[in-house]
Write a protein that holds these residues in place. Sequence first.
Motif, PDB file in Angstrom:
ATOM      1  N   PRO A 374       0.579  -1.282   0.015  1.00 10.83           N
ATOM      2  CA  PRO A 374       0.108   0.226   0.118  1.00 10.83           C
ATOM      3  C   PRO A 374       1.040   1.415   0.114  1.00 10.83           C
ATOM      4  CG  PRO A 374      -0.651  -1.170   1.497  1.00 10.83           C
ATOM      5  CD  PRO A 374       0.359  -2.198   1.077  1.00 10.83           C
ATOM      6  N   ASP A 375       2.004   1.259   0.652  1.00 14.12           N
ATOM      7  CA  ASP A 375       2.950   2.465   0.638  1.00 14.12           C
ATOM      8  C   ASP A 375       3.587   2.592  -0.348  1.00 14.12           C
ATOM      9  OD1 ASP A 375       2.329   3.352   3.548  1.00 14.12           O
ATOM     10  OD2 ASP A 375       4.160   1.848   4.257  1.00 14.12           O
ATOM     11  N   THR A 376       3.842   1.683  -1.462  1.00 19.07           N
ATOM     12  CA  THR A 376       4.630   1.958  -2.930  1.00 19.07           C
ATOM     13  C   THR A 376       3.686   2.333  -3.332  1.00 19.07           C
ATOM     14  OG1 THR A 376       4.208  -0.547  -3.303  1.00 19.07           O
ATOM     15  CG2 THR A 376       6.123   0.334  -2.369  1.00 19.07           C
ATOM     16  N   ALA A 420      11.871   8.536   1.141  1.00 18.88           N
ATOM     17  CA  ALA A 420      11.994   7.812   1.666  1.00 18.88           C
ATOM     18  C   ALA A 420      11.853   6.240   1.584  1.00 18.88           C
ATOM     19  CB  ALA A 420      11.733   7.664   3.010  1.00 18.88           C
ATOM     20  N   ILE A 421      10.326   7.043   1.132  1.00 17.46           N
ATOM     21  CA  ILE A 421       9.752   4.538   0.615  1.00 17.46           C
ATOM     22  C   ILE A 421      10.606   4.295  -0.057  1.00 17.46           C
ATOM     23  CG2 ILE A 421       7.438   3.908  -0.312  1.00 17.46           C
ATOM     24  CD1 ILE A 421       6.375   5.641   1.107  1.00 17.46           C
ATOM     25  N   ARG A 422      10.698   5.312  -1.340  1.00 20.28           N
ATOM     26  CA  ARG A 422      11.435   4.382  -2.845  1.00 20.28           C
ATOM     27  C   ARG A 422      12.581   3.759  -2.450  1.00 20.28           C
ATOM     28  NH1 ARG A 422      13.310   3.740  -7.333  1.00 20.28           N
ATOM     29  NH2 ARG A 422      15.161   4.357  -8.302  1.00 20.28           N
ATOM     30  N   ALA A 423      13.723   4.668  -1.277  1.00 17.66           N
ATOM     31  CA  ALA A 423      15.085   4.663  -0.406  1.00 17.66           C
ATOM     32  C   ALA A 423      15.048   3.563   0.350  1.00 17.66           C
ATOM     33  CB  ALA A 423      15.187   5.987   0.395  1.00 17.66           C
ATOM     34  N   ALA A 424      13.924   3.139   0.996  1.00 17.86           N
ATOM     35  CA  ALA A 424      13.386   1.782   1.832  1.00 17.86           C
ATOM     36  C   ALA A 424      13.808   0.568   0.055  1.00 17.86           C
ATOM     37  CB  ALA A 424      12.776   1.389   2.674  1.00 17.86           C
ATOM     38  N   ALA A 425      12.864   0.762  -0.564  1.00 23.13           N
ATOM     39  CA  ALA A 425      12.931  -0.029  -1.339  1.00 23.13           C
ATOM     40  C   ALA A 425      14.222  -0.522  -2.222  1.00 23.13           C
ATOM     41  CB  ALA A 425      12.179  -0.111  -2.808  1.00 23.13           C
ATOM     42  N   LEU A 426      14.736  -0.034  -2.521  1.00 26.09           N
ATOM     43  CA  LEU A 426      16.600   0.425  -3.050  1.00 26.09           C
ATOM     44  C   LEU A 426      17.676  -0.148  -2.014  1.00 26.09           C
ATOM     45  CD1 LEU A 426      17.099   3.389  -4.302  1.00 26.09           C
ATOM     46  CD2 LEU A 426      16.246   1.452  -5.828  1.00 26.09           C
ATOM     47  N   GLU A 427      17.491  -0.158  -0.719  1.00 32.49           N
ATOM     48  CA  GLU A 427      18.293  -0.997   0.383  1.00 32.49           C
ATOM     49  C   GLU A 427      17.523  -2.129   0.795  1.00 32.49           C
ATOM     50  OE1 GLU A 427      17.388   1.987   3.178  1.00 32.49           O
ATOM     51  OE2 GLU A 427      18.692   3.905   2.292  1.00 32.49           O
ATOM     52  N   CYS A 428      16.546  -2.639   0.228  1.00 35.04           N
ATOM     53  CA  CYS A 428      16.047  -3.790   0.791  1.00 35.04           C
ATOM     54  C   CYS A 428      16.960  -4.548   0.184  1.00 35.04           C
ATOM     55  CB  CYS A 428      15.044  -4.524   0.592  1.00 35.04           C
ATOM     56  SG  CYS A 428      14.091  -5.182   1.143  1.00 35.04           S
TER      57      CYS A 428
END
Length: 429
Positions: A374-376, A420-428
């Motif tokens: 839902p966040d993405t 921040a949401i995109r950064a979290a996706a990239l760091e995963c």
Amino acid sequence: MTRALSIEIRRSAAVGSALILLAVGVALLYLVDEAEWSTGWMQLVMTQRLYLAMLWPLALAAGAWQGRREQQSNVTELFASTPRPRGQRVVPTLGAMAVTIVAAYVLMGVAGAVSIISTASYLPVAVVAVVAVGALALLAAVWIGLAVGRLLPWLATAPTLGVAGLGLLLTIPAITRPRGWLALVFSPIYEMNMPDAYTTVPGRVSVAQAIWLAGLAVAGVLLFASSGRRLRLAALLPVALGAALAVTVMPHQNRTVVDSVDPVAQELVCATDEARVCVSRVHEGLLPTIVPQAREALTILAKLPGTPTQVHEDNTTYLPYRPAPRSADVALVPIRTGYESLDGTSDEIGNLMPKIVVAAFASPYDCDKGPARPDTLAAAYWLIGRQPVFEEPDTAADAVIRWQALRDLPADQAAAKVTAIRAAALECK
């Protein structure tokens, strides 16, 4: 011989049988699930092979119906009294049934090709082999049917043989378990279901299946043309020889077709006028539709710093699992043909732009700790500027709530949350 063949085609059950097979085959293609084969040529011909589950028993029944013609017409003794050998007399019947049944199978493929010819630009050589094996399977079925119909010229023979043929195809996997490769030898439909964009049929598989089916077809000819017990017993030889050779040629591993990937179909091809947009070769014909949507999506993503500047098709394979290379400047988007878009208003390819923006915020497939779906979706549709639209009802409610929360924030705070949401996706990882 040509004149005899044309007369036999007109006067026998050949044309009627072929028309029934053609009608059933086209109906299966378009009424069951067109999305499964609309990707390309290999998917079309493998789906045709899968539908032999219906066509093969029908061909058996058609041959059996034709095979009882002499007995039904009470001309068996009359024909036996002629000096012409039976082997010569049956050639027109064998030819008429073969030509029409094979033509029906080819025309079924042509009917499917009409839907994909404008977009399916990748035509691997393996397609020809898959079609040839399917046609050979129907040829063997109709000739075996002729033989059984002649030996058992009863009214119930044709329907009984058709049902038995269907039962045989459905039980072969269970009979050969756990040696799935044996099922691949003897069943022309095994492992042909739900092919993905990069599936292929290895050449050794097609060769092994062709050997077995050729032996079966020869046995049918010998039985239909036989005039004595000795020749009927001889018909067992091509069956045994074909089975032995096919088992030798077939790779002795399970899931041979399911786990096969065509690397040429999978490799990326970029648009000539837009090098930032690349799709797999099997989808190359869709580039004119995808490029303008990709440009629009990249323009939307450019509102935030550090967002992707390229769009690549996600050519990940899951059987076996081989993820596509990931990069911070590339949005990986899966491409599926023949499916409705997320809002149900058009086909998915015609409404690809939102999926590309959403892909910029997606975590890798094997990531468990990335941002929630839902966040993405909320972040992507905040950039797009409209309410999230997609098919999962449960996710939809949460995504709309979070999207609305982003809209209620000041622009700089909302942009920070989206970043921040995109950064979290990239760091995963």
